[in-house]
Design an enzyme around this catalytic site. Structure first.
Site, PDB file in Angstrom:
ATOM      1  N   GLU A 148      -3.610  38.528 181.628  1.00 26.83           N
ATOM      2  CA  GLU A 148      -3.262  37.181 182.090  1.00 26.83           C
ATOM      3  C   GLU A 148      -2.918  36.222 180.938  1.00 26.83           C
ATOM      4  OE1 GLU A 148      -6.382  35.933 184.788  1.00 26.83           O
ATOM      5  OE2 GLU A 148      -5.396  36.965 186.431  1.00 26.83           O
ATOM      6  N   CYS A 158       0.724  27.297 164.409  1.00 28.02           N
ATOM      7  CA  CYS A 158       1.563  27.087 165.592  1.00 28.02           C
ATOM      8  C   CYS A 158       2.509  25.902 165.383  1.00 28.02           C
ATOM      9  CB  CYS A 158       0.708  26.888 166.839  1.00 28.02           C
ATOM     10  SG  CYS A 158      -0.042  28.437 167.412  1.00 28.02           S
ATOM     11  N   GLU A 303      -4.483  43.066 190.725  1.00 32.13           N
ATOM     12  CA  GLU A 303      -5.857  42.671 191.056  1.00 32.13           C
ATOM     13  C   GLU A 303      -5.864  41.958 192.398  1.00 32.13           C
ATOM     14  OE1 GLU A 303      -7.720  40.112 188.181  1.00 32.13           O
ATOM     15  OE2 GLU A 303      -7.011  41.279 186.475  1.00 32.13           O
TER      16      GLU A 303
HETATM   17  C1  GLA Z   1      -8.592  37.460 186.682  1.00 29.48           C
HETATM   18  C2  GLA Z   1      -8.858  38.418 185.541  1.00 29.48           C
HETATM   19  C3  GLA Z   1      -9.948  39.395 185.824  1.00 29.48           C
HETATM   20  C4  GLA Z   1     -11.077  38.777 186.576  1.00 29.48           C
HETATM   21  C5  GLA Z   1     -10.550  38.151 187.830  1.00 29.48           C
HETATM   22  C6  GLA Z   1     -11.609  37.583 188.722  1.00 29.48           C
HETATM   23  O1  GLA Z   1      -7.583  37.829 187.523  1.00 29.48           O
HETATM   24  O2  GLA Z   1      -7.712  39.089 185.125  1.00 29.48           O
HETATM   25  O3  GLA Z   1     -10.395  39.915 184.598  1.00 29.48           O
HETATM   26  O4  GLA Z   1     -11.695  37.817 185.775  1.00 29.48           O
HETATM   27  O5  GLA Z   1      -9.686  37.113 187.480  1.00 29.48           O
HETATM   28  O6  GLA Z   1     -11.060  37.068 189.911  1.00 29.48           O
HETATM   29 ZN    ZN Z   2      -2.240  28.647 166.687  1.00 31.11          ZN
END
Ligand code: GLA
Ligand code: ZN
Length: 652
Positions: A148, A158, A303
């Site tokens: 993510e 930066c 996920e």
């Molecule tokens: C995100 C993260 C996961 C987990 C989920 C929980 O999507 O990628 O590692 O923390 O949230 O909902």
């Molecule tokens: Zn930085």
């Protein structure tokens, strides 16, 4: 052999290395649940490299071998989403700096600088250890780059990278000052070193700077992703890479990001059973369609929670049938997987109450485990769906720089522009008309679509305006809303008639725009058949120059001005919507447009309320978002039920 539909999820065996009995039981339970794809390695860095250069990969080798021996493939994550203590302690530059220029302490995840050469070097080293050891393991089908991606860093490294990026983009300070309108408030730069990222302590209302910073942050995050991808591909050129994306995500231009990965994937956590399930299903469907559109091919649902999501305001359980509905909804919209966060619930820390397939009881006779098995069985039945594409019918323009610029401007409505709400209303109308909906950014091509919708396209690039013009000229149907064609790609207002580039196509020009307070509305009436509608949020006023007013405002000083207008241009038709209407307006409007455009709905006859159909090649999915059965004449769909047809024959 063709690829199956994948079923599985995130698994953190490093939390269970002292419990070989649990690790063994996990594999048995995965097999029982028809699991065939497991993500390992997300956040495992402290176990993989407990101290600098001390690589401990044997435990992971054992896990990957046991998974593979059980017929389960692996999506191998790089651990860069969170770093071990030693790394931050030895090299403080890896930690992020806030917009207030304060170095953060160790903790959280995503708390790292994407520019730091040390962070990059350490990430490459661990990634290449993984690639050398596992890159050719038959189980490893996918690389999950970091986790993510998001956020920003304001450290000196930066800042320097930002200035270098600006030099590349603008060439001279003179050009930059001009593009950002820096004579305003005497904000002209005379040396590159004066340029600083936006900060609440400094410049945070300079729209040109803000937009450039957003572009830079997106660029730098993607550059980091490329760094990891290239580190892996240097060792295993044939490696397939993905990155898990997020809901309504703002920080990164996902169209740009998607060019750098082999497969798009995303993490889906709808708040089911809060308000209408149909509304939530449409909201989720929009995201599935956006993710599909990024590469124009099947994606993965990386996920989703099998039960509850512990970081939401209220952790609500999925009602019986919802786990299955939610999984199959992703597949109906183009996913080739249904995966969960997570396989086994952690014992402690922040996510100990997050839903998981196996909870703390360790039992397999739970409601969620039974439903997980049903999903697995369904995906086996539907294996032939894997890899199939979707028809191109309607497209909505969603462009990251447009959203960044639109929401950064002061006026015409600082109380909220409701950008996503606007997209969603068009989307819902198109879906209720039975159409497949893709999303396009301004690099995209409208030509293959029967219907193209450009909601609030405030930042309109000249080249895209030209594409839209040609699209209509060649017979396309275009819908443009209020507050479009306002600024150029640097957020400088276009001079002359507006919507810039589309005045001829729409046959009208904007004269003014009125912001409405929350709850304020303006009545609109049809000029011919006598229908009514209600405008809200923003009411644009326009002067007709060839277009026909189909509806007009019916109150206030703009009574009689166009609210909906239609204009024939070349072989096509352009529609103009001057305000934000109530949801039901879009249902009627797009049902009529589908008919004019001669587009075939996924299901040949009208579906009952709350029931939606999706086509993937020769397969049609029909889903019931209602928590009660519905009768479709030839069959009954139970509450949250799904039926799948192959060439008209029911297969599920
Ligand atoms: C995100 C993260 C996961 C987990 C989920 C929980 O999507 O990628 O590692 O923390 O949230 O909902
Ligand atoms: Zn930085």
């Amino acid at each position: 052999m063709s690829t199956p539909l994948y079923h599985g999820g995130d698994y953190n065996p490093e939390q269970w290395l002292d419990r070989p009995d649990i690790l063994k039981r996990d594999i048995e339970l995965m097999q029982a649940a028809h699991v065939n794809m497991i993500t390992v390695g997300v956040f495992s860095w402290s176990t993989l490299e407990p101290s600098e250069g001390d690589y401990q990969l044997d435990w992971l080798a054992d896990i990957i071998d046991s998974l593979w021996a059980a017929g389960i493939s692996v999506d191998l994550a790089t651990p860069s989403g969170a770093r071990p203590h030693w790394l931050a302690e030895q090299y403080p530059e890896v930690l992020r700096v806030t917009p207030e220029r304060q170095r953060r302490l160790f903790g959280q995840r995503h708390n790292h600088c994407y520019t730091s050469p040390v962070y990059r070097e350490k990430v490459r080293a661990i990634d290449q250890q993984l690639a050398r050891r596992f890159g050719r393991h038959p189980a490893v089908k996918m690389w999950h780059i970091s986790n993510e991606f998001g956020g920003e860093c304001h450290c000196p490294l930066c800042q320097q990278a930002f200035r270098d990026w600006l030099k590349e983009r603008y060439g001279t300070l003179e050009a930059l000052n001009k593009a950002w309108c820096n004579k305003f408030w005497s904000h002209e730069y005379t040396r590159w070193e004066q340029i600083e990222s936006p900060s609440p302590l400094g410049a945070d209302t300079d729209n040109g700077l803000d937009l450039a910073w957003r572009r830079f942050v997106s660029h730098q995050s993607i550059d980091f992703l490329k760094w990891e991808r290239d580190s892996i591909k240097a060792v295993v050129p044939e490696a397939q890479c993905t990155a898990n994306l997020m809901y309504h995500f703002y920080d990164i231009d996902y169209f740009d990001l998607a060019k750098e990965i082999d497969l798009a994937s995303w993490d889906n956590y709808p708040t089911w059973h809060k308000g209408s399930d149909e509304g939530k299903a449409l909201d989720t469907a929009l995201m599935h369609d956006l993710i599909y559109s990024l590469k124009g091919k099947p994606f993965w649902l990386m996920e989703s929670s099998p039960t509850m999501t512990n970081w939401q305001d209220v952790s609500k359980l999925k009602r019986p049938g919802m786990q299955l509905f939610s999984g199959l909804q992703a597949v109906a919209h183009g996913s080739d997987s249904v995966m969960y966060f997570q396989w086994r619930q952690s014992r402690g820390s922040f996510e100990k109450f997050h839903g998981a397939v196996i909870d703390h009881s360790g039992r397999a006779d739970t409601r969620s485990f039974a439903e997980t098995c049903q999903v697995g069985e369904a995906l086996e039945t539907l294996a032939a769906v894997s890899g199939t594409g979707r028809p191109k019918q309607a497209a909505i323009v969603h462009d990251w720089p447009n959203q960044w610029a639109l929401e950064d401007a002061a006026g015409p409505r600082n109380a909220g522009l409701g950008y996503w709400e606007e997209l969603q209303r068009h989307y819902n109308g198109l879906r209720k008309a039975g159409l497949a909906v893709d999303f396009l950014n301004q690099d995209g091509d409208p030509a293959p679509y029967g219907l193209v919708v450009a909601p609030m396209l405030y930042l309109l690039r000249e080249d895209f305006a030209e594409k839209l013009r040609r699209y209509v000229e060649n017979g396309g149907t275009l819908v443009v809303t209020y507050w479009s064609g306002v600024v150029d790609e640097n957020d400088l207002c276009y001079l002359g008639d507006a919507p810039h580039g589309l005045v001829e196509v729409l046959g009208l020009r904007r004269t003014e725009i009125d912001g409405l307070y929350d709850g304020e509305t303006r009545r609109c009436v049809a000029t011919r058949e006598g229908g009514t509608a209600t405008g809200s949020t923003l009411c644009e006023l326009a002067a007709l120059e060839g277009a026909e007013a189909v509806m007009v405002y019916d109150e206030d000083f703009y009574q009689g001005l166009p609210a909906v207008a239609k204009h024939g241009f070349g072989k096509g038709t352009a529609w103009y919507l001057a305000t934000r209407f109530e949801p039901a307006f879009y249902d009627r409007f797009y049902a009529a447009r589908r008919a004019d455009c001669g587009l075939a709905p996924a299901w040949p006859v009208p579906l009952p309320e709350g029931v939606y159909a999706n086509r993937r090649d020769r397969f049609v999915f029909v889903q019931n978002t209602n928590n009660k059965p519905v009768d479709l004449m030839s069959f009954v769909l139970p509450a949250y039920g799904t039926a799948v047809f192959e060439d008209g024959k029911r297969i599920y």
